[in-house]
Structure formats: C-alpha cells, structure tokens
Enzyme design. Structure first.
Site, PDB file in Angstrom:
ATOM      1  N   ARG A 242       0.856  -1.178   0.000  1.00 23.05           N
ATOM      2  CA  ARG A 242       0.000   0.000   0.000  1.00 23.05           C
ATOM      3  C   ARG A 242       0.897   1.234   0.000  1.00 23.05           C
ATOM      4  O   ARG A 242       1.960   1.254   0.635  1.00 23.05           O
ATOM      5  CB  ARG A 242      -0.931   0.022   1.227  1.00 23.05           C
ATOM      6  CG  ARG A 242      -2.066  -0.996   1.180  1.00 23.05           C
ATOM      7  CD  ARG A 242      -3.069  -0.660   0.085  1.00 23.05           C
ATOM      8  NE  ARG A 242      -4.233  -1.549   0.072  1.00 23.05           N
ATOM      9  CZ  ARG A 242      -4.326  -2.664  -0.632  1.00 23.05           C
ATOM     10  NH1 ARG A 242      -3.287  -3.061  -1.365  1.00 23.05           N
ATOM     11  NH2 ARG A 242      -5.440  -3.384  -0.622  1.00 23.05           N
ATOM     12  N   ASP A 266       4.239  -0.058  -7.220  1.00 22.37           N
ATOM     13  CA  ASP A 266       2.939  -0.373  -7.806  1.00 22.37           C
ATOM     14  C   ASP A 266       1.822   0.359  -7.074  1.00 22.37           C
ATOM     15  O   ASP A 266       0.677   0.331  -7.518  1.00 22.37           O
ATOM     16  CB  ASP A 266       2.690  -1.888  -7.741  1.00 22.37           C
ATOM     17  CG  ASP A 266       1.427  -2.303  -8.469  1.00 22.37           C
ATOM     18  OD1 ASP A 266       1.268  -1.906  -9.640  1.00 22.37           O
ATOM     19  OD2 ASP A 266       0.592  -3.010  -7.865  1.00 22.37           O
ATOM     20  N   GLU A 271      -3.075   7.739  -4.428  1.00 23.90           N
ATOM     21  CA  GLU A 271      -3.391   7.183  -5.747  1.00 23.90           C
ATOM     22  C   GLU A 271      -4.894   7.160  -6.034  1.00 23.90           C
ATOM     23  O   GLU A 271      -5.313   7.047  -7.186  1.00 23.90           O
ATOM     24  CB  GLU A 271      -2.859   5.754  -5.859  1.00 23.90           C
ATOM     25  CG  GLU A 271      -3.588   4.752  -4.974  1.00 23.90           C
ATOM     26  CD  GLU A 271      -2.998   3.347  -5.043  1.00 23.90           C
ATOM     27  OE1 GLU A 271      -3.785   2.411  -5.254  1.00 23.90           O
ATOM     28  OE2 GLU A 271      -1.781   3.206  -4.877  1.00 23.90           O
ATOM     29  N   HIS A 303      -1.119   0.085  -9.520  1.00 27.83           N
ATOM     30  CA  HIS A 303      -1.747  -0.858  -8.583  1.00 27.83           C
ATOM     31  C   HIS A 303      -2.338  -2.047  -9.339  1.00 27.83           C
ATOM     32  O   HIS A 303      -3.529  -2.368  -9.217  1.00 27.83           O
ATOM     33  CB  HIS A 303      -2.824  -0.158  -7.759  1.00 27.83           C
ATOM     34  CG  HIS A 303      -3.145  -0.852  -6.473  1.00 27.83           C
ATOM     35  ND1 HIS A 303      -3.603  -0.186  -5.361  1.00 27.83           N
ATOM     36  CD2 HIS A 303      -3.068  -2.155  -6.108  1.00 27.83           C
ATOM     37  CE1 HIS A 303      -3.801  -1.049  -4.375  1.00 27.83           C
ATOM     38  NE2 HIS A 303      -3.483  -2.259  -4.810  1.00 27.83           N
TER      39      HIS A 303
END
Length: 333
Positions: A242, A266, A271, A303
């Site tokens: 996260r 990622d 985000e 993500h």
C-alpha cells in the site's frame, strides 16, 4: 472446490458494486453453482446507489474507491449486514465504524503468486535500470548505460511482511541465491534459511527493501524518513503493498540526492481517483506521483500487481463464498 446448486429457496442475494466486465462474466458464471442471486453494477458503492442493495443482506465491493461512513449508515438502514471487499486490504473501509453499526466486513484470499511474480519482476527491472534503458532504446539510442546493472545473487533483500504474499516472494528469492532478511509486525513461524530481524536492522542491511505489510495505523509510514535515511547507499525500495507504507516525501528526497539507487512502486500515497482512470492529456493531480514518474530510476505502475486471470477468479469466487457463508450463518441464528 465443488459446489452443489442449492434449491431456489436457499439462495441468497448479493449486490455487486464496482464490477468490471471481466469480473461480471465470472460472477454470472459462478453464482448459480454457489447458490446466489446477483445484481451487478459497474458503479462504485455510494449513498446515491445504495438503494440497489435494498433486497440484499450481502454486498461485494471493489477496493478501488473509498466507502464513506455515510454510505455505511445508509447500507445498514437498508438491511445490509455483510460487505465482502474484493481485496486483501481494508484501507478503503472504516471497519471499526462498520462493525459498530452492525455490518461485518470480510476480505478475500487470492493467488499470492500474482503479486509475488510482479514483485520479482519489479526488483529485476529496478536493478537492471530497465526504465532508462527502454526510454533510450525508444529514442533509438542503443548504447549501454554508463552504470552496469546488479545481480540478485549478490544482494540482500529485506522482505517486510511475511504473510501469504511475502512468503511467496521469499520462495522465489531462494532460486536467485540472494540473502534474505524478513520482518513482520505480527509473530509468524520462522522461515527456513531466512533471518528474521527487527525493521531497523532490515533496512540497514538490505540492498532491496520490498513491502508486503497490510496498511493500518501501526504500519502507516512504516518506511519513514528515519528508516529511509538508514538504508544502504544505492539501495532500492519496492512497494506492491500500500502506498502509505512509505513516507513519500522522504523517499523522493533520498532519490533526488542520490542516496537511493531507485524505486519500483505499484502503489503510491494519494493514488485514489488517479490509478484506474484515463488521465491522458491532463495534469496528474498528485505532485508526488508526477515527480516520481519524471525520475529515470523510478518505475511506477497503477496498482496492478494482483491483475491476473487466476487471481481474478479467486477473488470473485471467494467473494461469493464469503457472502454465502454469512447468509448461512444468518439463517441459523
């Protein structure tokens, strides 16, 4: 697992929110075997569309959009008692608030191999400077970089979080012959051939720090400025957990002044509302993300480490099963 279709009177109803077309196909193919009736919408759950769940005690939601407490209250008024989030993490839902008003929140397990494979790919791309190499090649500059890449077998990798995904990453690292250190907030069984150490020791001794911890108040900014400052010169940060596990301004500062060799991310703080959206031709409304994407030694993806066909099937099936099991318990109370 094999499921026998129950009689129609034994079926439960599930409203599925934030459902992509490929998810919808799986939901519709699996639901009859597991004994549920579905109502599916591509819209994220909100107070505006909560009414869709009026005939459902169970709903299934995506991890892509936060769920407000106001929405939770409306769902409770409509009779919803269970929310299955199609994710491992709960950071988009105030679970304590949901439980305080009588709504149970459950997550799903899916193939850890999806994220573990992706994590190893990011590590290899980072230490071989893949982003800058591909950029130069796309510009028809075929000269090698002035700095040579590194080999995993020569490095120490610190794995933060040794649950299903972290353990799968460790299994893959064994094949590369590198030294592995591990740390977990929760006590877990020792992993053969892996040294379990405190987090400060891990960041000081690792050439790569890879993050697989769940996000909570305890793990927020687990990799903070103090720990980033203690990392080895030239080390790399890989994050497929996260975004808020990392104190982003501190990471950017360490990359800017050359203390770190690079990062492969990622997930990013802030985000939400950016990843999964088409922002071509528009300004990215997150200065940290924009700055990181400018850097030649930083890889960013939206993500998607979990995004495989196998993991999707696991996610959909387990979300249905969780709702079905809640309904069964409800009927026997």
């Amino acid at each position: 697992m094999r499921y026998h279709e129950p009689p129609p009177t034994d079926r439960c109803a599930i409203t599925v929110y934030g459902c992509a077309p490929d998810e919808a196909l799986l939901f519709e193919s699996l639901a009859p075997r597991i004994g549920v009736r579905l109502q599916v919408t591509s819209e994220a759950i909100s107070t505006d569309n909560a009414e869709l769940a009026a005939e459902s005690r169970c709903i299934s939601v995506s991890h892509k959009s936060p769920i407000s407490n106001q929405t939770l209250l409306r769902l409770k008024q409509l009779g919803v008692g269970y929310i299955s989030t199609r994710s491992v993490g709960f950071d988009h839902i105030d679970v304590e608030f949901a439980e305080s008003i009588g709504i149970t929140v459950g997550n799903v397990a899916y193939s850890p191999d999806s994220v573990a494979d992706y994590t190893l790919m990011l590590m290899l791309m980072a230490i071989r400077q893949a982003k800058s190499t591909i950029r130069r090649t796309d510009d028809h500059d075929y000269r090698p970089a002035t700095t040579r890449g590194r080999e995993l077998r020569d490095l120490t990798v610190g794995v933060v979080g040794t649950g299903r995904i972290g353990a799968a990453v460790i299994d893959r690292l064994r094949g590369f012959g590198c030294d592995v250190l591990a740390h977990d907030i929760r006590p877990r069984p020792a992993t053969e051939g892996v040294a379990h150490v405190d987090l400060d020791t891990l960041v000081e001794r690792s050439d790569i720090v890879t993050l697989h911890a769940p996000l909570s108040a305890e793990s927020h900014h687990l990799l903070d400025r103090r720990r980033i400052d203690r990392m080895r010169p030239g080390a790399y940060v890989v994050n497929t957990g996260r975004g808020a596990l990392v104190e982003t301004p501190a990471l950017i500062a360490a990359l800017d002044d050359g203390r770190l060799g690079g990062a492969a991310l990622d997930v990013i703080e802030g985000e939400q509302g950016i990843f999964y959206a088409d922002l071509r031709g528009r300004e990215v409304p997150n200065g940290w993300l924009a700055r990181l994407q400018e850097m030649p030694n930083v890889l960013v993806s939206p993500h998607i480490a979990y995004f495989t066909d196998h993991a999707l099937r696991d996610t959909v099936e387990n979300s249905i099963v969780n709702c079905r099991e809640f309904e069964s318990r409800f009927q026997h109370v």
